[in-house]
Scaffold this motif. Structure first.
Motif, PDB file in Angstrom:
ATOM      1  N   GLY A 177       0.786  -1.234   0.000  1.00  0.00           N
ATOM      2  CA  GLY A 177       0.000   0.000   0.000  1.00  0.00           C
ATOM      3  C   GLY A 177       0.814   1.276   0.000  1.00  0.00           C
ATOM      4  N   GLU A 178       2.115   1.174  -0.247  1.00  0.00           N
ATOM      5  CA  GLU A 178       2.980   2.348  -0.205  1.00  0.00           C
ATOM      6  C   GLU A 178       3.124   2.963  -1.600  1.00  0.00           C
ATOM      7  OE1 GLU A 178       5.896  -1.004  -1.207  1.00  0.00           O
ATOM      8  OE2 GLU A 178       3.918  -0.728  -0.291  1.00  0.00           O
ATOM      9  N   HIS A 179       3.388   4.274  -1.640  1.00  0.00           N
ATOM     10  CA  HIS A 179       3.714   4.932  -2.893  1.00  0.00           C
ATOM     11  C   HIS A 179       5.043   4.396  -3.416  1.00  0.00           C
ATOM     12  CE1 HIS A 179       0.549   7.922  -2.920  1.00  0.00           C
ATOM     13  NE2 HIS A 179       0.908   8.421  -1.751  1.00  0.00           N
ATOM     14  N   LEU A 180       5.121   4.171  -4.719  1.00  0.00           N
ATOM     15  CA  LEU A 180       6.381   3.822  -5.355  1.00  0.00           C
ATOM     16  C   LEU A 180       7.018   5.077  -5.937  1.00  0.00           C
ATOM     17  CD1 LEU A 180       5.368   0.545  -7.236  1.00  0.00           C
ATOM     18  CD2 LEU A 180       6.449   0.783  -4.983  1.00  0.00           C
ATOM     19  N   TYR A 181       8.332   5.066  -6.003  1.00  0.00           N
ATOM     20  CA  TYR A 181       9.043   6.201  -6.585  1.00  0.00           C
ATOM     21  C   TYR A 181       8.906   6.177  -8.105  1.00  0.00           C
ATOM     22  CZ  TYR A 181      11.152   7.402  -2.128  1.00  0.00           C
ATOM     23  OH  TYR A 181      11.337   7.800  -0.832  1.00  0.00           O
ATOM     24  N   PRO A 182       8.741   7.353  -8.717  1.00  0.00           N
ATOM     25  CA  PRO A 182       8.552   7.387 -10.174  1.00  0.00           C
ATOM     26  C   PRO A 182       9.823   7.115 -10.970  1.00  0.00           C
ATOM     27  CG  PRO A 182       8.485   9.597  -9.269  1.00  0.00           C
ATOM     28  CD  PRO A 182       8.521   8.660  -8.098  1.00  0.00           C
ATOM     29  N   SER A 183      10.905   6.699 -10.328  1.00  0.00           N
ATOM     30  CA  SER A 183      12.030   6.144 -11.083  1.00  0.00           C
ATOM     31  C   SER A 183      11.555   4.894 -11.815  1.00  0.00           C
ATOM     32  CB  SER A 183      13.195   5.801 -10.148  1.00  0.00           C
ATOM     33  OG  SER A 183      12.772   4.937  -9.106  1.00  0.00           O
ATOM     34  N   PHE A 184      10.532   4.219 -11.257  1.00  0.00           N
ATOM     35  CA  PHE A 184       9.801   3.184 -11.972  1.00  0.00           C
ATOM     36  C   PHE A 184       8.726   3.916 -12.763  1.00  0.00           C
ATOM     37  CE2 PHE A 184       6.103   0.151 -11.844  1.00  0.00           C
ATOM     38  CZ  PHE A 184       6.601  -0.696 -12.811  1.00  0.00           C
ATOM     39  N   PRO A 185       8.720   3.833 -14.090  1.00  0.00           N
ATOM     40  CA  PRO A 185       7.912   4.764 -14.892  1.00  0.00           C
ATOM     41  C   PRO A 185       6.419   4.457 -14.940  1.00  0.00           C
ATOM     42  CG  PRO A 185       9.087   3.255 -16.328  1.00  0.00           C
ATOM     43  CD  PRO A 185       9.585   2.988 -14.928  1.00  0.00           C
ATOM     44  N   TYR A 186       5.799   4.339 -13.769  1.00  0.00           N
ATOM     45  CA  TYR A 186       4.355   4.094 -13.747  1.00  0.00           C
ATOM     46  C   TYR A 186       3.586   5.302 -14.283  1.00  0.00           C
ATOM     47  CZ  TYR A 186       4.765   6.555  -9.214  1.00  0.00           C
ATOM     48  OH  TYR A 186       5.045   7.464  -8.215  1.00  0.00           O
ATOM     49  N   GLY A 226      11.059  16.830 -10.711  1.00  0.00           N
ATOM     50  CA  GLY A 226      11.073  15.612 -11.504  1.00  0.00           C
ATOM     51  C   GLY A 226       9.837  15.395 -12.345  1.00  0.00           C
ATOM     52  N   GLY A 227       8.974  16.384 -12.458  1.00  0.00           N
ATOM     53  CA  GLY A 227       7.791  16.267 -13.308  1.00  0.00           C
ATOM     54  C   GLY A 227       8.088  16.755 -14.715  1.00  0.00           C
ATOM     55  N   PHE A 228       7.431  16.160 -15.714  1.00  0.00           N
ATOM     56  CA  PHE A 228       7.634  16.576 -17.092  1.00  0.00           C
ATOM     57  C   PHE A 228       7.223  18.026 -17.293  1.00  0.00           C
ATOM     58  CE2 PHE A 228       6.820  11.987 -18.723  1.00  0.00           C
ATOM     59  CZ  PHE A 228       8.151  11.670 -18.509  1.00  0.00           C
ATOM     60  N   LEU A 229       7.992  18.742 -18.118  1.00  0.00           N
ATOM     61  CA  LEU A 229       7.567  20.058 -18.586  1.00  0.00           C
ATOM     62  C   LEU A 229       6.515  19.820 -19.671  1.00  0.00           C
ATOM     63  CD1 LEU A 229      10.976  21.970 -18.766  1.00  0.00           C
ATOM     64  CD2 LEU A 229       9.261  21.989 -16.947  1.00  0.00           C
ATOM     65  N   LYS A 230       5.289  20.155 -19.374  1.00  0.00           N
ATOM     66  CA  LYS A 230       4.129  19.750 -20.171  1.00  0.00           C
ATOM     67  C   LYS A 230       4.246  20.120 -21.644  1.00  0.00           C
ATOM     68  CE  LYS A 230      -0.913  20.133 -20.266  1.00  0.00           C
ATOM     69  NZ  LYS A 230      -2.108  20.737 -19.600  1.00  0.00           N
ATOM     70  N   ASP A 231       4.761  21.294 -21.941  1.00  0.00           N
ATOM     71  CA  ASP A 231       4.801  21.768 -23.320  1.00  0.00           C
ATOM     72  C   ASP A 231       6.094  21.398 -24.045  1.00  0.00           C
ATOM     73  OD1 ASP A 231       2.285  22.928 -23.056  1.00  0.00           O
ATOM     74  OD2 ASP A 231       3.129  24.794 -22.254  1.00  0.00           O
ATOM     75  N   GLU A 232       6.905  20.510 -23.451  1.00  0.00           N
ATOM     76  CA  GLU A 232       8.176  20.129 -24.056  1.00  0.00           C
ATOM     77  C   GLU A 232       8.253  18.630 -24.302  1.00  0.00           C
ATOM     78  OE1 GLU A 232      10.584  22.215 -25.069  1.00  0.00           O
ATOM     79  OE2 GLU A 232       9.243  23.868 -24.557  1.00  0.00           O
ATOM     80  N   TYR A 250       1.490  15.644 -10.820  1.00  0.00           N
ATOM     81  CA  TYR A 250       1.969  15.177 -12.119  1.00  0.00           C
ATOM     82  C   TYR A 250       1.334  13.886 -12.647  1.00  0.00           C
ATOM     83  CZ  TYR A 250       5.793  18.361 -10.856  1.00  0.00           C
ATOM     84  OH  TYR A 250       6.525  19.450 -10.491  1.00  0.00           O
ATOM     85  N   PHE A 251       0.766  13.070 -11.792  1.00  0.00           N
ATOM     86  CA  PHE A 251       0.369  11.733 -12.214  1.00  0.00           C
ATOM     87  C   PHE A 251      -1.024  11.722 -12.836  1.00  0.00           C
ATOM     88  CE2 PHE A 251      -1.541   7.524 -11.085  1.00  0.00           C
ATOM     89  CZ  PHE A 251      -0.770   6.763 -11.942  1.00  0.00           C
ATOM     90  N   ASN A 252      -1.139  11.162 -14.046  1.00  0.00           N
ATOM     91  CA  ASN A 252      -2.438  10.984 -14.690  1.00  0.00           C
ATOM     92  C   ASN A 252      -2.289   9.941 -15.789  1.00  0.00           C
ATOM     93  OD1 ASN A 252      -2.151  12.340 -17.498  1.00  0.00           O
ATOM     94  ND2 ASN A 252      -1.296  13.862 -16.083  1.00  0.00           N
ATOM     95  N   ASP A 253      -3.393   9.564 -16.393  1.00  0.00           N
ATOM     96  CA  ASP A 253      -3.351   8.572 -17.465  1.00  0.00           C
ATOM     97  C   ASP A 253      -3.875   9.139 -18.782  1.00  0.00           C
ATOM     98  OD1 ASP A 253      -6.023   8.807 -16.897  1.00  0.00           O
ATOM     99  OD2 ASP A 253      -6.356   6.683 -16.450  1.00  0.00           O
ATOM    100  N   GLN A 254      -3.833  10.455 -18.914  1.00  0.00           N
ATOM    101  CA  GLN A 254      -4.342  11.112 -20.115  1.00  0.00           C
ATOM    102  C   GLN A 254      -3.253  11.192 -21.191  1.00  0.00           C
ATOM    103  OE1 GLN A 254      -7.719  11.919 -20.247  1.00  0.00           O
ATOM    104  NE2 GLN A 254      -7.493  10.657 -18.402  1.00  0.00           N
ATOM    105  N   PRO A 255      -3.652  11.383 -22.461  1.00  0.00           N
ATOM    106  CA  PRO A 255      -2.651  11.510 -23.526  1.00  0.00           C
ATOM    107  C   PRO A 255      -1.672  12.645 -23.242  1.00  0.00           C
ATOM    108  CG  PRO A 255      -4.845  11.219 -24.458  1.00  0.00           C
ATOM    109  CD  PRO A 255      -5.035  11.414 -22.981  1.00  0.00           C
ATOM    110  N   ARG A 256      -0.429  12.435 -23.625  1.00  0.00           N
ATOM    111  CA  ARG A 256       0.592  13.464 -23.409  1.00  0.00           C
ATOM    112  C   ARG A 256       0.420  14.644 -24.358  1.00  0.00           C
ATOM    113  NH1 ARG A 256       2.802  12.641 -18.446  1.00  0.00           N
ATOM    114  NH2 ARG A 256       3.732  10.563 -18.257  1.00  0.00           N
ATOM    115  N   VAL A 257      -0.051  14.352 -25.574  1.00  0.00           N
ATOM    116  CA  VAL A 257      -0.289  15.416 -26.552  1.00  0.00           C
ATOM    117  C   VAL A 257      -1.634  15.174 -27.221  1.00  0.00           C
ATOM    118  CG1 VAL A 257       2.143  15.901 -27.023  1.00  0.00           C
ATOM    119  CG2 VAL A 257       0.970  14.143 -28.352  1.00  0.00           C
TER     120      VAL A 257
END
Length: 304
Positions: A120-129, A219-225, A179-186
């Motif tokens: 039940g713990e958060h995983l680090y996003p070094s694992f690309p979930y 460590g979050g993506f720059l949305k427009d890049e 930062y976390f979602n499951d929507q299209p990146r573009v």
């Protein structure tokens, strides 16, 4: 006067407690229920193998330096350096103690799609979930079935070595909130089925943005890049811009990109290098239509 001061202090304490409770409620681990993973049926192992190669599982989870069949022994142990500290890639072989042998499909699926560990713990996003959240339940089920056919390893991987405050897992809930979602990146204009398949592979299974997209200080993506190139996360050089606007890959045709991913050779007969070697070798296992779909998507995204 004293009574008024006490009331003010109590109100402030109450606000802090309510704020902390609200923060936890919003950012608590949010796994999918067991029922979500029920009734998916027997896994398609052939498709599971293709998902394995598309996801590049061996690139991180095989022992460092493994070659040939040894790359299917997912013993872990790779050390990933970052500005936050060192992440040690886990053993995901079917070993009952050191790997995932005692895990369930639901536990595996929630790690992949929700970034939540089996406890039940958060995983680090070094694992690309953050990318794998876009993978279909069927592909998760098929991959899980395939992983269970691979050799076991009893290798025990050390815990992550992260600096304060990055070693506080509770804070990852805030990161996910941002930062976390499951929507299209573009957003793509009227994509055909080939481009849609390419989007699924690049944004999800292939997790290409994890290296090719720049990040902010958290460590979050720059949305427009999206895919516009980024510093090498391992600290050496730069990962290239692969959008249609780049001076290198941007000038390639869809056929050039397809050939590169299939053979490792660029249009001017240079060869793939660096960490892209493993990526190219994995993608080369995919059927030609999937590789062509990746190329079509990369030509369809906005240039940078």
């Amino acid at each position: 006067m004293m009574a008024r001061l006490i009331r003010i202090l109590l109100c402030l304490v109450g606000l802090v407690v309510l704020g902390a409770a609200g923060f936890y409620f919003i950012t608590a681990p949010d796994p999918l229920p067991e029922s979500h993973w029920a009734n998916l049926g027997a896994p398609d192992l052939k498709n599971g193998e293709m998902v394995f190669w598309a996801g590049g599982c061996d690139s991180c989870h095989a022992a460092p330096g493994a070659q040939g069949d040894a790359k299917l022994v997912l013993a872990g142990g790779l050390a990933l350096t970052s500005p936050f500290g060192t992440f040690h890639v886990p053993n995901i072989s079917p070993d009952e103690k050191a790997g995932l042998g005692s895990w369930t499909l639901a536990e595996f699926g929630n790690a992949m799609k929700r970034g939540v560990g089996r406890n039940g713990e958060h995983l680090y996003p070094s694992f690309p979930y953050g990318s794998y959240s876009r993978v279909s339940d069927k592909d998760i089920n098929d991959l899980w079935g395939f992983l269970k056919t691979l050799p076991t390893s009893s290798n025990i991987v050390p815990p992550h070595e992260l600096r304060f405050p990055y070693n506080i897992r509770l804070a990852l809930g805030g990161w996910k909130f941002l930062y976390f979602n499951d929507q299209p990146r573009v957003a793509l204009a009227n994509p055909d089925d080939t481009v849609k398949r390419g989007q699924y592979l690049v944004e999800g299974l292939g997790h290409c943005g994890e290296c090719h997209t720049p990040r902010d200080s958290l460590g979050g993506f720059l949305k427009d890049e999206w895919l516009a190139g980024a510093p090498n996360p391992e600290g050496r050089g730069r990962i290239p811009d692969i959008t249609p606007g780049s001076q290198a890959v941007g000038a390639w045709s869809a056929g050039d990109i397809t050939t590169y991913l299939q053979t490792g050779f660029t249009p001017d007969f240079d060869s793939v290098g660096g960490s892209m070697v493993d990526v190219q070798q994995n993608i080369a296992h995919l059927p030609a239509p999937d590789i062509e779909a990746i190329a079509a998507y990369l030509k369809a995204i906005p240039p940078k």
